[in-house]
Structures are given as structure tokens and as C-alpha cells.
Design an enzyme around this catalytic site. Structure first.
Site, PDB file in Angstrom:
ATOM      1  CG  ASP A   1      15.143  21.431  30.025  1.00  0.00           C
ATOM      2  OD1 ASP A   1      15.784  20.421  29.701  1.00  0.00           O
ATOM      3  OD2 ASP A   1      14.331  22.000  29.277  1.00  0.00           O
TER       4      ASP A   1
ATOM      5  CD  GLU B   1      14.861  31.439  50.620  1.00  0.00           C
ATOM      6  OE1 GLU B   1      14.022  30.512  50.622  1.00  0.00           O
ATOM      7  OE2 GLU B   1      14.686  32.519  50.017  1.00  0.00           O
TER       8      GLU B   1
HETATM    9  C1  GLC Z   1      16.589  19.774  27.198  1.00  0.00           C
HETATM   10  C2  GLC Z   1      16.155  18.357  27.502  1.00  0.00           C
HETATM   11  C3  GLC Z   1      15.516  17.790  26.286  1.00  0.00           C
HETATM   12  C4  GLC Z   1      14.304  18.630  25.932  1.00  0.00           C
HETATM   13  C5  GLC Z   1      14.675  20.105  25.782  1.00  0.00           C
HETATM   14  C6  GLC Z   1      13.475  20.996  25.807  1.00  0.00           C
HETATM   15  O1  GLC Z   1      17.584  19.828  26.258  1.00  0.00           O
HETATM   16  O2  GLC Z   1      17.252  17.613  27.949  1.00  0.00           O
HETATM   17  O3  GLC Z   1      15.125  16.460  26.450  1.00  0.00           O
HETATM   18  O4  GLC Z   1      13.750  18.196  24.728  1.00  0.00           O
HETATM   19  O5  GLC Z   1      15.488  20.549  26.838  1.00  0.00           O
HETATM   20  O6  GLC Z   1      12.924  21.028  27.098  1.00  0.00           O
END
Ligand code: GLC
Length: 565
Positions: A218, A268
Site C-alpha cells: 500500500d 530468502e
Molecule cells: C491505498 C488503499 C486505499 C487506502 C489508502 C491508505 O491507496 O488502496 O484504500 O485508503 O491506501 O491506506
């Protein structure tokens, strides 16, 4: 529920060895809250995912990517993690997760988990400890606490803004401010702190030991901040300078060192593991994330945001294929995910309408749902013909549109509040799936779902479409089966010249894909039809796509569609 596998042993499950599976994989995104609810509490869960694994297998997917399932207050749907090494009780237990991984492997489906390294939840023990500790303490140093500006520090340290709206800083009672690039319940971690880095190495190892096959990372372009904390230049300042700006928190060079560190941890493993970055970065910057010691893949969002236009689509495909090939990676394709309006609705809106604000502002009569579905089916068939891997979002195989008219009182996405009610947010693509034609929550669970489903959801359910010739689910099944038969492991794409209204290309097996962006029906080359988004007996209509094995060679193209842009 019994624990059918022990930690670390799931790796022995019989998933087929293939070190490059991710280069051509069909990955299906499960948003756990909204996929299937086994315990009837209105929220989807791991039991629900397990019960639908045969469905996913039959659909033809090679992997699932599970959006965050960790303990969380769910202020941002789970992207606000309170404990990275456990499962939220609403979703199940760690034993359930291990059983899911083992059962998926037994069906040759790999499992990717979502890692959220930019920020934690505000209820994470580290953040609670930071709040309880003194300014300047080691506890605060895991996050980004700073003094404010102005005589009493009453102004935020910088002009940085939260992605969801408003300032990116929040003040705590002792006067310091902490950074949150997303909601205030998602404080940003300090990636200059070695303890933070070591913690995430260990989190990767934790999930690898449970048998996962990869990670979706993310906000992978956001972790490193300029710790001198300059303001982001204003538009006026940018217009006055010819220098490229060194952004204080997006896509900074330092992220690559972190990428390499994680890649070493993944390397790993003696299994075929991978990681894919969510990185909203420029086309020039993307290849840097794909260097051989960094990510395996990066999501390609350019294709997703490309409007329904032959030249734009051709150029976006060409750019993504060339960019991935230049660094020895394989492109990724996606049209929908949990953050954007579903493509069956996006494609039903005129190109000059901003689909992000439209659910609030309208004009609502601008939406043509039939056009949207027709184009979504054609666009999905195009996507499934492309070389590289594809990422499908739950429910798109039903042709589900956005539920754009959810009433304000049920909205859950923090975007609604953070934007001061100027953006409705992303709930409309997260409405729980309809599995059957009627009954409580259309088979999602056995009671009401956490977000209300519209009355017409049943008509679009899995049950209503299964076995029905021409239904969207049968189109996806046929296309994924044909993709596996004719396109697996082949990374070639050769453009063809079949006229100015269509985009056409050939894959290594000889299968050609043709999509009609023009207004008139076009003649298809003679050959064996493999799959089509609509009836093509009288030719390929507007907004339709077909795959076929032609009887004779088709002329190659020199990308003339570029010249007409
Ligand atoms: C990313 C995720 C989204 C979330 C954001 C903060 O863009 O896909 O859903 O709100 O990160 O974590």
C-alpha cells in the site's frame, strides 16, 4: 474451526511451482468486508472466502489478493492496521487465515496479502505509546511528531495536505503535531527509524511463514519524507520555476533502499513469492521500482484512468508494454479496484465528467448504464487479452456498476467526512456482493449487509448469471479459460492494421483481439471465433470486442493510431 496447517508448514501445500507465475497471473482482489459473510454478522469474513474458493477456481483465477484483514478499527476499511500479525475477529482468526491459504493452494490459487507500511492505525500500541510519551522520546520517533509554526506552535508544521482532504497534521494535547497523509486515524510511520524498518522485515517473514505467495504494498511511494519538512510548493511557485520539484513526501529516492531491503527478505524464501507496488508515480519513475532487486510489479493505473478512446487506449497499452519490457518485467492491467468507481459506471459517463465528484454533483441523467456495461464487457475482454498479469476486482465478473446513490447516512469511507462532504468516497464500489437472486443480502450472508445493497442487485447475482449464455460471468469464465489456453506464458503483442475504428493485436499463439471504438459495425476477419463481448454474427458492433484465430495472416501495423492523436 480447527487449525489444519501449522505455521510454516503451509508452504508444503501443492501449489504448482512456477517462479514467474506473477508475469501472467490472473489475480482476483477480495475486499474481505464485502465478499461473503459466513457467520451472518453482516461483515464478510475468511469463512466466506473459504466457502467461495471453488467459485474462484471455476472462474479461472490464479491468485487472490486479500485487502487488509488485520485487527483494525476499520476507519479506513482496514487500511488502518492495529496489529500486523493477527486477524480482526470480525474476519476470523489466524487459524482461519492459515486454513484459507492451504485450501487455496490445494486449488492452485496463490494468496497475496496487503501490507500497509506508510501508516498504522491510531489504536496501534506504538501510536498509543507515542501519545503517552514525551516529545523527543523514542516512542514518538517511530512516527512523525513535530512542533508547529507560529508564536505558540498553533499552526501546522507544513502546508502538506491529507489525501482525503484537509491538513495532514493533527495536534496532540502537549502541543506537538503528528503527520497523517491519510485520515487522522492513520498516523505516518517514520521510515528513518531502524526499529520501524526491522519491524516490517519481521512482518513480511511472519506472513511468508504462513505460506502467502506475495504482497501488495500500500502507498509504496509515500514512506520516505523530507525530514527538513519544507512546504509543498504552491502552483504559483511551481509556475515561476523551471526546476523539476523534489516532492517532500511522494516518490522520494529513499524508497528504493526500502524496496531493496524487502526484496532481500522475499528472496530468502524458497517459494515463488512476489510483491506488487501500489505506486501512483510518473511513467518515468515507474521503471525504477521495477529494477531486478526491487518490486516484481507495479500497478499500471494509466490504463485504468484512460477514457474510452481508441488512440488513448492504444497509446496507454503501448507505453505499459514497452516500459515493462525495457526493465525485464511484465505489465499489469486493471480496470477496477476498491478505490475507484467501478468501470461499468465510469464507461457509462461522458468523458468530460469527473467520475470522482459526479456521485455527489451529477448530472445524474448523464449516466448511461447500458453503454457502461457494454463498454465494460468489451474493455474487460481487451484487458484479458493483454500480455502480463491482470488484476480483477470482486464483482466485476458480474458487470456490477457503482452503487453511486448510497444515502449520506450509510457512508463509511473517511473521504466523505475528511473532504468536508465534497467527495462521496469509495463505498459505492464496496457494496457486498450478490450471490443469489433473492433472500437476505442476496446470499452475501443470512442477514443485512454492512452497506445496503440495491434492490436490483439480485438480478446481477452469481446465481442469476451462471449458465446463462451471454451473461457477464460466462464471458469472464470463457475468456479466462481461453486466456489460459492461448496466452499463458506468452508476453508478445503485435499490433495489426484492421482499420481506423478498431484496435487490434495478435498474441504469440496467433489469436487476435479486436475492439471497436468506432460508430459503425466492422467486418471481422474470417476465422474461428473464440470469445466475444456480444453477438458478432453480423460483424463487430460498436463498443464490442472479440478474440479469434484468423484463417489468413492479418497485416501488421506501425502504430498509426499514435499519429492520429
Ligand atoms: C491505498 C488503499 C486505499 C487506502 C489508502 C491508505 O491507496 O488502496 O484504500 O485508503 O491506501 O491506506
Amino acid at each position: 474451526m480447527t487449525n489444519s496447517t501449522l505455521p510454516g508448514q503451509a508452504s508444503d501445500a501443492p501449489v504448482t511451482r512456477d517462479a514467474t507465475w506473477w508475469r501472467h497471473g490472473v489475480v482476483y482482489q477480495v475486499y474481505p468486508r464485502s465478499f461473503a459473510d459466513a457467520n451472518g454478522d453482516g461483515t464478510g469474513d475468511i469463512g466466506g472466502i473459504r466457502s467461495r474458493l471453488p467459485y474462484l477456481h471455476q472462474l479461472g483465477v490464479n491468485a487472490i489478493w486479500v485487502s487488509p484483514w488485520y485487527p483494525s478499527p476499520l476507519n479506513d476499511g482496514g487500511y488502518d492496521v492495529a496489529d500486523y500479525r493477527d486477524i480482526d475477529p470480525r474476519f476470523g482468526t489466524l487459524a482461519d487465515a492459515e486454513a484459507l491459504i492451504a485450501e487455496a493452494h490445494a486449488l492452485d490459487i496463490r494468496v497475496l496479502v496487503d501490507i500497509v507500511p506508510n501508516h498504522t492505525s491510531h489504536v496501534h500500541p506504538w501510536f498509543q505509546a507515542a501519545l503517552a510519551a514525551e516529545p523527543g522520546s523514542p516512542e514518538r520517533d517511530r512516527y512523525l511528531f513535530r512542533e508547529g509554526k507560529g508564536a505558540d506552535g498553533e499552526e501546522p508544521p507544513t502546508n502538506w495536505t491529507c489525501v482525503f482532504g484537509g491538513p495532514a497534521w493533527r495536534r496532540v494535547p502537549d502541543g506537538q503535531w503528528y503527520l497523517h497523509l491519510f485520515d487522522f486515524t492513520q498516523p505516518d510511520l517514520n521510515w528513518a527509524n531502524e526499529e520501524v524498518r526491522a519491524e516490517f522485515d519481521d512482518i513480511f517473514r511472519f506472513w511468508l511463514a504462513r505460506g502467502v505467495d506475495g504482497f501488495r504494498i500500500d502507498v509504496s511511494h509515500g514512506m520516505v519524507k523530507d525530514l527538513t519538512f519544507p512546504d509543498v510548493p504552491t502552483i504559483e511557485e511551481l509556475l515561476e520555476t523551471s526546476k523539476a520539484i523534489d516532492h517532500p513526501h511522494w516518490d522520494r529516492d529513499g524508497v528504493h533502499e526500502i524496496n531493496r531491503r524487502w526484496r532481500r527478505v522475499l528472496d530468502e524464501s524458497d517459494r515463488d513469492v512476489m510483491m506488487v507496488a501500489e505506486a501512483w508515480v510518473s511513467a518515468e519513475s515507474q521503471p525504477l521500482y521495477l529494477r531486478t532487486d526491487e518490486y516484481h510489479q507495479v500497478f499500471n493505473f494509466e490504463f485504468l484512468v484512460t477514457p474510452w478512446d481508441r488512440v488513448a487506449a492504444g497509446a496507454a497499452i503501448d507505453r505499459a508494454v514497452s516500459a515493462a519490457q525495457a526493465v525485464g518485467s511484465a505489465p499489469t492491467w486493471t480496470l477496477s479496484n476498491h478505490d475507484v468507481m467501478r468501470h461499468a459506471s465510469r464507461y457509462g459517463l461522458p468523458a468530460d465528467i469527473n467520475w470522482r465528484t459526479w456521485p455527489l454533483t451529477g448530472p445524474y441523467e448523464a449516466l448511461d448504464p447500458e453503454l457502461g456495461l457494454r463498454r465494460a464487457r468489451a474493455g474487460s475482454l481487451l484487458l484479458m487479452a493483454l500480455p502480463g498479469s491482470i488484476y480483477l476486482y470482486q464483482g466485476e465478473e458480474l458487470g456490477l456498476p457503482e452503487v453511486w446513490d448510497l444515502p449520506a447516512e450509510v457512508l463509511d469511507d473517511p473521504v466523505w467526512e475528511d473532504s468536508g462532504h465534497t467527495q462521496k468516497g469509495r463505498d459505492g464500489c464496496r457494496v457486498p456482493l450478490p450471490w443469489v437472486t433473492d433472500g437476505p443480502s442476496f446470499g452475501f450472508g443470512d442477514g443485512d449487509a454492512w452497506l445496503p445493497q440495491p434492490k436490483w442487485f439480485g438480478e446481477m447475482s452469481v446465481e442469476a448469471q451462471t449458465g446463462i449464455p451471454g451473461s457477464t460471468i460466462e464471458l469472464y469464465r470463457a475468456a479466462l479459460a481461453a486466456r489460459a489456453e492461448y496466452m499463458s506464458h506468452d508476453e508478445s503483442l503485435e499490433w495489426l492494421d484492421l482499420g481506423d475504428a478498431v484496435l487490434a493485436f495478435r498474441r504469440g499463439s496467433g489469436v487476435i483481439c479486436i475492439i471497436n471504438y468506432g460508430e459503425a459495425t466492422v467486418e471481422l476477419p474470417a476465422g474461428e471465433l473464440i470469445v466475444a463481448s456480444t453477438d458478432v454474427t453480423a460483424g463487430l458492433p460498436t463498443d464490442a470486442c472479440a478474440w479469434l484465430l484468423p484463417d489468413a495472416a492479418c497485416p501488421g501495423a506501425d502504430l498509426r493510431w499514435r499519429a492520429s492523436s
